[in-house]
Design a protein around this motif. Sequence first.
Motif, mmCIF file in Angstrom:
data_model
loop_
_atom_site.group_PDB
_atom_site.id
_atom_site.type_symbol
_atom_site.label_atom_id
_atom_site.label_comp_id
_atom_site.label_asym_id
_atom_site.label_seq_id
_atom_site.Cartn_x
_atom_site.Cartn_y
_atom_site.Cartn_z
ATOM 1 N N LEU A 1 -13.173 -12.347 -35.579
ATOM 2 C CA LEU A 1 -11.731 -12.164 -35.450
ATOM 3 C C LEU A 1 -10.949 -13.479 -35.535
ATOM 4 O O LEU A 1 -9.726 -13.455 -35.558
ATOM 5 N N ALA A 2 -11.653 -14.618 -35.558
ATOM 6 C CA ALA A 2 -10.937 -15.883 -35.599
ATOM 7 C C ALA A 2 -10.089 -15.954 -36.862
ATOM 8 O O ALA A 2 -10.549 -15.651 -37.956
ATOM 9 N N ASN A 3 -8.828 -16.332 -36.674
ATOM 10 C CA ASN A 3 -7.870 -16.441 -37.777
ATOM 11 C C ASN A 3 -7.781 -15.177 -38.619
ATOM 12 O O ASN A 3 -7.681 -15.237 -39.842
ATOM 13 N N SER A 4 -7.811 -14.045 -37.927
ATOM 14 C CA SER A 4 -7.625 -12.786 -38.635
ATOM 15 C C SER A 4 -6.485 -12.043 -37.957
ATOM 16 O O SER A 4 -6.312 -12.116 -36.744
ATOM 17 N N ILE A 5 -5.697 -11.345 -38.757
ATOM 18 C CA ILE A 5 -4.563 -10.611 -38.192
ATOM 19 C C ILE A 5 -5.055 -9.528 -37.235
ATOM 20 O O ILE A 5 -4.371 -9.150 -36.287
ATOM 21 N N TRP A 6 -6.293 -9.071 -37.441
ATOM 22 C CA TRP A 6 -6.841 -8.027 -36.566
ATOM 23 C C TRP A 6 -7.057 -8.529 -35.146
ATOM 24 O O TRP A 6 -7.112 -7.741 -34.203
ATOM 25 N N ALA A 7 -7.195 -9.847 -34.989
ATOM 26 C CA ALA A 7 -7.356 -10.403 -33.645
ATOM 27 C C ALA A 7 -6.134 -10.117 -32.790
ATOM 28 O O ALA A 7 -6.218 -10.083 -31.562
ATOM 29 N N LEU A 8 -4.991 -9.927 -33.448
ATOM 30 C CA LEU A 8 -3.769 -9.670 -32.697
ATOM 31 C C LEU A 8 -3.585 -8.180 -32.419
ATOM 32 O O LEU A 8 -2.721 -7.788 -31.656
ATOM 33 N N ILE A 9 -4.395 -7.348 -33.084
ATOM 34 C CA ILE A 9 -4.226 -5.897 -32.929
ATOM 35 C C ILE A 9 -5.370 -5.269 -32.135
ATOM 36 O O ILE A 9 -5.161 -4.660 -31.092
ATOM 37 N N LEU A 10 -6.602 -5.456 -32.626
ATOM 38 C CA LEU A 10 -7.732 -4.690 -32.074
ATOM 39 C C LEU A 10 -7.970 -4.898 -30.574
ATOM 40 O O LEU A 10 -8.092 -3.919 -29.837
ATOM 41 N N PRO A 11 -8.051 -6.149 -30.070
ATOM 42 C CA PRO A 11 -8.381 -6.287 -28.645
ATOM 43 C C PRO A 11 -7.316 -5.680 -27.733
ATOM 44 O O PRO A 11 -7.606 -5.341 -26.589
ATOM 45 N N ALA A 12 -6.081 -5.528 -28.225
ATOM 46 C CA ALA A 12 -5.013 -5.004 -27.368
ATOM 47 C C ALA A 12 -4.739 -3.532 -27.659
ATOM 48 O O ALA A 12 -3.761 -2.973 -27.196
ATOM 49 N N MET A 13 -5.608 -2.899 -28.427
ATOM 50 C CA MET A 13 -5.252 -1.594 -28.971
ATOM 51 C C MET A 13 -5.339 -0.452 -27.961
ATOM 52 O O MET A 13 -4.605 0.520 -28.076
ATOM 53 N N PHE A 14 -6.213 -0.555 -26.992
ATOM 54 C CA PHE A 14 -6.363 0.573 -26.067
ATOM 55 C C PHE A 14 -6.147 0.118 -24.637
ATOM 56 O O PHE A 14 -6.851 -0.761 -24.144
ATOM 57 N N SER A 15 -5.155 0.723 -23.980
ATOM 58 C CA SER A 15 -4.898 0.381 -22.585
ATOM 59 C C SER A 15 -5.256 1.571 -21.711
ATOM 60 O O SER A 15 -4.738 2.674 -21.898
ATOM 61 N N VAL A 16 -6.152 1.358 -20.772
ATOM 62 C CA VAL A 16 -6.608 2.441 -19.897
ATOM 63 C C VAL A 16 -5.449 2.961 -19.044
ATOM 64 O O VAL A 16 -5.301 4.157 -18.833
ATOM 65 N N TRP A 17 -4.610 2.043 -18.598
ATOM 66 C CA TRP A 17 -3.456 2.433 -17.791
ATOM 67 C C TRP A 17 -2.565 3.393 -18.578
ATOM 68 O O TRP A 17 -2.172 4.453 -18.079
ATOM 69 N N ASN A 18 -2.248 3.040 -19.837
ATOM 70 C CA ASN A 18 -1.413 3.917 -20.658
ATOM 71 C C ASN A 18 -2.088 5.255 -20.914
ATOM 72 O O ASN A 18 -1.433 6.282 -21.019
ATOM 73 N N MET A 19 -3.423 5.227 -21.023
ATOM 74 C CA MET A 19 -4.148 6.468 -21.260
ATOM 75 C C MET A 19 -3.973 7.429 -20.076
ATOM 76 O O MET A 19 -3.702 8.611 -20.264
ATOM 77 N N PHE A 20 -4.104 6.884 -18.856
ATOM 78 C CA PHE A 20 -3.943 7.747 -17.690
ATOM 79 C C PHE A 20 -2.507 8.257 -17.565
ATOM 80 O O PHE A 20 -2.271 9.391 -17.139
ATOM 81 N N LEU A 21 -1.565 7.407 -17.967
ATOM 82 C CA LEU A 21 -0.167 7.819 -17.956
ATOM 83 C C LEU A 21 0.034 8.995 -18.914
ATOM 84 O O LEU A 21 0.624 10.019 -18.568
ATOM 85 N N MET A 22 -0.504 8.852 -20.111
ATOM 86 C CA MET A 22 -0.373 9.893 -21.131
ATOM 87 C C MET A 22 -1.072 11.180 -20.670
ATOM 88 O O MET A 22 -0.573 12.280 -20.899
ATOM 89 N N ARG A 23 -2.206 11.023 -20.005
ATOM 90 C CA ARG A 23 -2.923 12.197 -19.512
ATOM 91 C C ARG A 23 -2.067 12.978 -18.507
ATOM 92 O O ARG A 23 -2.052 14.202 -18.513
ATOM 93 N N THR A 24 -1.347 12.231 -17.639
ATOM 94 C CA THR A 24 -0.466 12.890 -16.683
ATOM 95 C C THR A 24 0.555 13.768 -17.403
ATOM 96 O O THR A 24 0.838 14.882 -16.990
ATOM 97 N N TYR A 25 1.100 13.241 -18.509
ATOM 98 C CA TYR A 25 2.089 14.022 -19.261
ATOM 99 C C TYR A 25 1.444 15.254 -19.896
ATOM 100 O O TYR A 25 1.992 16.343 -19.858
ATOM 101 N N PHE A 26 0.278 15.061 -20.512
ATOM 102 C CA PHE A 26 -0.377 16.193 -21.174
ATOM 103 C C PHE A 26 -0.729 17.287 -20.170
ATOM 104 O O PHE A 26 -0.686 18.467 -20.477
ATOM 105 N N ARG A 27 -1.081 16.854 -18.941
ATOM 106 C CA ARG A 27 -1.448 17.841 -17.924
ATOM 107 C C ARG A 27 -0.278 18.729 -17.523
ATOM 108 O O ARG A 27 -0.473 19.821 -17.006
ATOM 109 N N SER A 28 0.946 18.206 -17.736
ATOM 110 C CA SER A 28 2.098 18.994 -17.303
ATOM 111 C C SER A 28 2.431 20.110 -18.294
ATOM 112 O O SER A 28 3.292 20.941 -18.029
ATOM 113 N N ILE A 29 1.758 20.128 -19.463
ATOM 114 C CA ILE A 29 1.981 21.221 -20.410
ATOM 115 C C ILE A 29 1.252 22.459 -19.894
ATOM 116 O O ILE A 29 0.092 22.386 -19.482
#
Lengths: 309, 327
Positions: free
Chosen positions: A152-180
């Motif tokens: 990933l050194a000197n690759s544009i993907w270094a700025l995207i891939l490591p930050a791509m999945f946030s567990v906190w946001n996932m749980f937040l989204m799950r809370t919303y989906f559960r309300s359906i």
Amino acid sequence: MSQRKKGAFSSEGGIRQSSRDRWVVVLSYIFVGVFALMCLYPLLLTLTVSFTSESLIARDGYRLIPEAFTADTYTYIFAHSGVRILRSYGVTLLVTVVGTLMSMLVTCLISYAISLKEMRYRNVIAFICNFTSIFSAGLVPWYVVCVNWYHLANSIWALILPAMFSVWNMFLMRTYFRSISPSLYDAAKIDGAGHWKIFFSIALPLSKTAILTVGMMYLLSYWNNWWNALMFISDRDLYPLQYYLYSIVSNVNAISSGRIPAGAAATIRLPSETVKMAVTIITIGPIIFLYPFIQRYFVRGIMTGAVKE
Amino acid sequence: MERAVKKKKQGFLWEMQHNGALYIMCVPALILLLMFSYLPMGGMYMAFTKYNVVDGIFGSPFVGFQNFTFFFSGNPYAWNVIANTLILNFWGIIFGTILPVSLAIFMNEIRNGPFKKISQSAMFFPYFLSWVVVGAILYGFLTSNFRVDRKTGELILTGANGVANRLLVFLGQSPIRWYAEPKYWKAIIIFINVWKWAGYNSIIYMAAMTGFDGSLYEAATIDGASRFQQITHLTIPMLKPNVVILTLMSIGRIFFGDTGMIWGVVGQNSTVLDAVNVIDTYVYSSMRTMGFGFSTAIGLCQSIMGLIMICLANSVAKKINDGEGLF
């Protein structure tokens, strides 16, 4: 909500009390007002300094209302390093847009799946996610794996891939989906729809505000991310905006500490005071303009996350 | 009930046949976790090696606990950075609780809609700024350009001075070279951290307050309780569980510093860095100077201490909260 209404009721109802309670109200206004000013003042200062001429700053120091306003700094910046800044803007925009879209797809998929009670191993998967937030390998193994294995050194993907999945946001989204309501899914199932069809034609369209809320959280984290650039990017053409600002400001800090010998300091051309402030304004520019519109999504997200706990 | 039991008996294969699509939906996220969280855990083996790039993680010579003993015995920095981390976090937790709770309580007393809205927007704004931007803004406050004339002792301004120094001069004090004086920086870092998160955390407390039972306040008003008594006898006791949970979560992370904050605000200023060097920033800088094996070892100690603290905090939370833990 209800409490606020009651509060309004009580202060209307008890006129005799109002004089006794006035000092609490006055204190509230002062306390909140002073802190709000403490948050606003630095920003306004940065803004006006960026519109002040360098000589005035050198003479009077940083002040909120200068004698005269001028846009010289901005014309100077764009004449001298306009290409560089535009390029950094481009990198940041690309990373933010592509990153947010990819993040949302990945996050929505998994949080929809584990929001369903019928998925038997949902708790196992939730634990796999959660464990990463209570135990991590640390910086160095992460860095070595990213550089040596994923290149990933000197690759544009270094700025995207490591930050791509946030567990906190996932749980937040799950809370919303559960309300359906599950009855909506059941109805679709009777009509013969599979999980994919239900996800795309029922769950997603019903979660527009949730998607905006979580999407904004990702958007901000991509926009503000400079740490990954510090770790992986040395090619100036791939500097995101935040890192460009960092490279300017951190050099200045080091020199003003006095530890670098005067001779060396003299050869390093310091960006002027106003330039630093102007680049700061350029870096936060879009956020300032979007702030009135996006703020409520963050408030909603934080509140949902807080209630979940 | 019977159906549920039947379902339990259906095996892994049944689940995959019927809900396979759901597991496929999890795959992209799980791959990312594997790549950036779980595989690096294997890389922690580096802590026991004298790592070099040519041999890679598993080819480098094994040295046992040498890296660990070196950190704790032969290194004056070790206790320094651990102490810094604990001190910064301790005061961060104290002030980072008091200020947002006060803000939330006072916000609740304010009835003027526009004032409330504008001040909340202002308070929340620092959350949207990256630490680099905060560092740049702070520079506008702390920058100092002056010298003292050796003969006359007169103060000569040699360039722009920040707001802090202008204020000091205005008050008749002598200005300070902020970026060359480490002794102020613990306070500055604690202050700026609390400042940045106060608006965000006050929203959490305000969210909790919207759930309070309004009839309690009504009854208190009828009984003649003043607003101040309502705050001390109703609002604060009812906020207590939230305060406890948030504090426990922070205590669980007491061995972790915010690298982004330290690097964004202090930058490459090594004079000041000594005062606020936390475990995380030390790991980062020792990566270049002391080698990867050594810095991995520090990170490993930190992760294990972190895990212990989080589990402790979680069990305390469970005790207080009737079995409801932090995660």
